[in-house]
Motif scaffolding. Structure first.
Motif, short mmCIF file in Angstrom:
data_model
loop_
_atom_site.label_atom_id
_atom_site.label_comp_id
_atom_site.label_asym_id
_atom_site.label_seq_id
_atom_site.Cartn_x
_atom_site.Cartn_y
_atom_site.Cartn_z
N LEU A 121 0.11 14.74 7.91
CA LEU A 121 1.33 14.51 7.14
C LEU A 121 1.44 13.03 6.82
O LEU A 121 1.00 12.18 7.60
CB LEU A 121 2.55 14.96 7.95
N TRP A 122 2.08 12.75 5.70
CA TRP A 122 2.28 11.35 5.33
C TRP A 122 3.54 11.22 4.51
O TRP A 122 4.05 12.17 3.95
CB TRP A 122 1.08 10.80 4.57
N THR A 123 4.02 10.00 4.46
CA THR A 123 5.18 9.63 3.66
C THR A 123 4.84 8.39 2.87
O THR A 123 4.30 7.42 3.43
CB THR A 123 6.39 9.35 4.58
N MET A 124 5.14 8.42 1.60
CA MET A 124 4.96 7.24 0.77
C MET A 124 6.22 6.40 0.94
O MET A 124 7.33 6.86 0.65
CB MET A 124 4.79 7.63 -0.70
N LEU A 125 6.06 5.20 1.45
CA LEU A 125 7.20 4.30 1.64
C LEU A 125 7.44 3.54 0.36
O LEU A 125 6.54 2.88 -0.16
CB LEU A 125 6.92 3.35 2.80
N ASP A 126 8.64 3.64 -0.15
CA ASP A 126 8.99 3.01 -1.42
C ASP A 126 9.50 1.59 -1.18
O ASP A 126 10.63 1.25 -1.58
CB ASP A 126 10.04 3.86 -2.15
N LYS A 127 8.69 0.82 -0.47
CA LYS A 127 9.08 -0.55 -0.12
C LYS A 127 7.85 -1.28 0.38
O LYS A 127 6.81 -0.67 0.67
CB LYS A 127 10.16 -0.53 0.97
N LYS A 128 7.97 -2.57 0.52
CA LYS A 128 6.93 -3.36 1.17
C LYS A 128 7.20 -3.37 2.66
O LYS A 128 8.33 -3.16 3.10
CB LYS A 128 6.93 -4.79 0.65
N GLY A 129 6.18 -3.62 3.45
CA GLY A 129 6.38 -3.83 4.87
C GLY A 129 6.33 -2.57 5.71
O GLY A 129 5.89 -1.52 5.27
N ASN A 130 6.80 -2.74 6.94
CA ASN A 130 6.66 -1.72 7.96
C ASN A 130 7.64 -0.57 7.78
O ASN A 130 8.66 -0.68 7.10
CB ASN A 130 6.87 -2.35 9.34
N SER A 131 7.33 0.52 8.47
CA SER A 131 8.24 1.67 8.51
C SER A 131 9.35 1.37 9.51
O SER A 131 9.22 0.50 10.36
CB SER A 131 7.48 2.92 8.93
N ILE A 159 2.79 -0.11 16.06
CA ILE A 159 4.08 -0.35 15.44
C ILE A 159 4.48 -1.81 15.65
O ILE A 159 4.52 -2.30 16.77
CB ILE A 159 5.18 0.57 16.04
N LYS A 160 4.76 -2.48 14.55
CA LYS A 160 5.24 -3.86 14.61
C LYS A 160 6.73 -3.82 14.36
O LYS A 160 7.19 -3.23 13.39
CB LYS A 160 4.54 -4.72 13.57
N SER A 161 7.47 -4.44 15.21
CA SER A 161 8.91 -4.49 14.97
C SER A 161 9.21 -5.66 14.04
O SER A 161 8.50 -6.64 14.00
CB SER A 161 9.66 -4.66 16.29
N GLY A 162 10.23 -5.50 13.28
CA GLY A 162 10.50 -6.55 12.33
C GLY A 162 11.83 -6.53 11.87
O GLY A 162 12.83 -6.70 11.69
#
Length: 162
Positions: A121-131, A159-162
């Motif tokens: 499964l995947w999700t296209m993130l409509d943004k720059k950067g991390n989930s 996972i990088k927190s940000g």
């Protein structure tokens, strides 16, 4: 041609598609395995049919532009072919790809079997950067709905927190 028939016979019970669609996907997969690239022009050069390369290329473009497939159906198909024993190890990863001026930010959930991560499964993130946590939880909710009886041993992630 024998390999093409065997591939079609393997896929048919898992993918309830029209015969012509299934034949095309088999041709595509055989060419993909041969060329070891996702470059459609390269794939078009080795299609096992008597059509001109430019026609194969246009057919590939139309397929990827127009055909809508059920991602859940594909995930179940992948799992059924691999026959992964439980409990599963899952891997969560985000990747960015660029195609010209278009950027793709993809959050992917895969099942790991014998050292290989098979995307489910995947999700296209409509943004720059991390989930964020919500995006990750949405992906897990989809996984749980699709595979409600699967026992999960562990989850690996970077996972990088940000």
């Amino acid at each position: 041609m024998n390999e093409l028939n065997r591939l079609r016979d393997t896929l048919r019970p898992h993918l309830p598609w029209h015969g012509a669609r299934l034949n095309f996907v088999c041709l595509f997969l055989m060419a993909l395995f041969q060329t070891k690239t996702v470059n459609l022009m390269e794939i078009a050069t080795v299609f096992a049919n008597p059509v001109q390369i430019s026609s194969n290329y246009q057919r590939l473009q139309r397929f990827f532009r127009q055909f809508k497939f059920d991602r859940a159906e594909i995930a179940r198909f992948v799992v059924s072919l691999i026959d992964i024993p439980q409990p599963w190890t899952l891997s969560l990863d985000r990747t960015c790809w660029s195609f010209g001026q278009t950027h793709f930010n993809i959050l992917m959930l895969a099942v790991v079997h014998e050292g290989i991560a098979f995307p489910l499964l995947w999700t296209m993130l409509d943004k720059k950067g991390n989930s964020n946590s919500g995006e990750r939880m949405d992906l897990f909710d989809r996984f749980e709905a699709l595979f409600p009886d699967v026992e999960v041993a562990c989850l690996t992630a970077d996972i990088k927190s940000g």
